[in-house]
Design a protein around this motif. Structure first.
Motif, PDB file in Angstrom:
ATOM      1  N   VAL A 136     -18.842 -37.460 -32.872  1.00 51.53           N
ATOM      2  CA  VAL A 136     -18.147 -38.747 -32.895  1.00 51.53           C
ATOM      3  C   VAL A 136     -19.063 -39.775 -33.542  1.00 51.53           C
ATOM      4  O   VAL A 136     -20.086 -40.150 -32.985  1.00 51.53           O
ATOM      5  N   ARG A 164     -15.318 -45.774 -28.319  1.00 52.85           N
ATOM      6  CA  ARG A 164     -15.867 -44.450 -28.591  1.00 52.85           C
ATOM      7  C   ARG A 164     -14.926 -43.356 -28.064  1.00 52.85           C
ATOM      8  O   ARG A 164     -14.736 -42.325 -28.712  1.00 52.85           O
ATOM      9  N   GLU A 165     -14.354 -43.576 -26.887  1.00 54.25           N
ATOM     10  CA  GLU A 165     -13.415 -42.596 -26.332  1.00 54.25           C
ATOM     11  C   GLU A 165     -12.209 -42.418 -27.241  1.00 54.25           C
ATOM     12  O   GLU A 165     -11.727 -41.303 -27.450  1.00 54.25           O
ATOM     13  N   ASP A 168     -13.294 -40.483 -30.290  1.00 50.87           N
ATOM     14  CA  ASP A 168     -13.452 -39.078 -29.920  1.00 50.87           C
ATOM     15  C   ASP A 168     -12.098 -38.376 -29.916  1.00 50.87           C
ATOM     16  O   ASP A 168     -11.957 -37.239 -30.384  1.00 50.87           O
ATOM     17  N   THR A 171     -11.023 -37.530 -33.563  1.00 41.82           N
ATOM     18  CA  THR A 171     -11.929 -36.788 -34.443  1.00 41.82           C
ATOM     19  C   THR A 171     -11.541 -35.313 -34.478  1.00 41.82           C
ATOM     20  O   THR A 171     -11.511 -34.662 -33.428  1.00 41.82           O
TER      21      THR A 171
END
Length: 343
Positions: A136, A164-165, A168, A171
């Protein structure tokens, strides 16, 4: 939804990827890890336009990680001068030596993070882009795209975990490096900080920020506090068409760099850069420079006669070769000020 987003974005990237000297062709063979790592270190808090000439200079001079590892740190620091954040250059040499000792870059994110100077972002970027590992990758551009795509209204920096979650979640396993670079390019060209060119965006129909009608307001940022201001004086000492340069201490701001002698900058606290001078010293003007945590007004002083030499160990540097000294931007500005006053 995540599959749709990654597919749409990769399709867009295949036709719109920026041509950058450290990149491989979208969908092609993986790029050289050395070039990826070098570019990512240089790009930290620095624009692509500023990095390109430095990257070209480093690759020409040190084409492999082994060549960089063998280079004297002083030469690398001089070549880095003007790019800023000089701890990156010192870590560059340490990391190159470690990678050479290991026989090459490790190919997973955890091992990459153990190398000198590689934080979470750089380790993830090298793992994904150079080795095709799913990682990530969240830089400022990706952060902005994800915040708008998922309408994250929590202010930064608190929102970074949520962003970020979301990153993720979208991705993909396939082509993670291209996906990371596609997110970067989308943020750099269409989903920019000052504008959101939604009509051209391949993710428009999936974007919660667009649906709400206010993507340009995201991500929400807390108001920055004004930076404190410091002042100081640099001294221009010249003899026989050469200027006296000192080497700054290895640790600390501009550590290990050649520079003009100075008074430590904090001697007067906040000020206007115009300190009272005596003993034959005369003011030549003031240069201003912005560091990460403060602003500096540096008065430049020249001597009317032959001043007493400072206690610092230094060297006489020929004026005609001053550009080769690798002065950091602050002291390069000071030198330019003195020399421009003669013209």
């Amino acid at each position: 939804m995540s599959a749709t987003i990654s597919t749409l974005l990769l399709d867009w990237y295949d036709g719109h990827a920026r041509a950058l000297p450290w990149r491989a062709v979208p969908g092609g063979a993986l790029p050289d890890p050395y070039r990826v790592w070098l570019s990512e270190v240089m790009l930290q808090q620095t624009t692509v336009a500023a990095v390109k000439p430095y990257f070209a200079k480093f690759i020409e001079r040190w084409p492999t990680v082994e060549a960089l590892a063998a280079a004297p740190e002083e030469e690398v620091m001089a070549a880095w001068a003007g790019l800023g954040y000089y701890s990156r250059a010192r870590n560059l040499v340490k990391c190159a030596a470690k990678v050479t000792e290991m026989g090459g870059f490790p190919d997973d994110e955890v091992a990459l993070r153990r190398l000198p100077g590689l934080g979470d972002y750089t380790a993830a970027a090298v793992a994904a882009i150079a080795f095709g590992q799913r990682a990530v990758v969240v830089d400022a551009n990706v952060e902005r795209v994800a915040a708008r795509l998922f309408a994250v209204e929590e202010p930064l920096p608190g929102a970074r975990k949520t962003i970020r979650e979301h990153a993720d979640a979208i991705t993909p396993e396939a082509r993670p490096g291209d996906f990371a670079q596609a997110m970067m390019d989308l943020g750099a060209t269409l989903c920019t900080a000052r504008d959101a060119k939604c009509l051209l965006c391949p993710l428009r129909e999936s974007c919660a920020g667009y649906a709400r009608g206010n993507p340009q307001l995201l991500p929400v940022k807390t108001k920055k506090k004004p930076k404190p201001r410091r002042a100081g004086t640099a001294f221009w000492i010249e003899r026989d068409k050469a200027v006296w340069l000192v080497k700054r201490p290895g640790k600390g701001l501009l550590g290990g760099m050649r520079a003009l002698p100075d008074d430590g900058w904090t001697a007067r606290g906040d000020g206007d850069g115009e300190a009272p001078l005596s003993g034959g010293w005369q003011g030549a003007g003031v240069v201003r420079h912005v560091f990460t945590h403060f602003e500096l007004e540096l008065g430049v002083a020249i001597h009317a006669g032959d001043p007493a030499m400072p206690e610092d160990t230094g060297e006489w540097w020929p004026l005609e070769r001053l550009e080769e000294a690798g002065l950091p931007t602050l002291f390069a500005k000071a030198a330019q000020l003195v020399l421009a006053n003669r013209e």
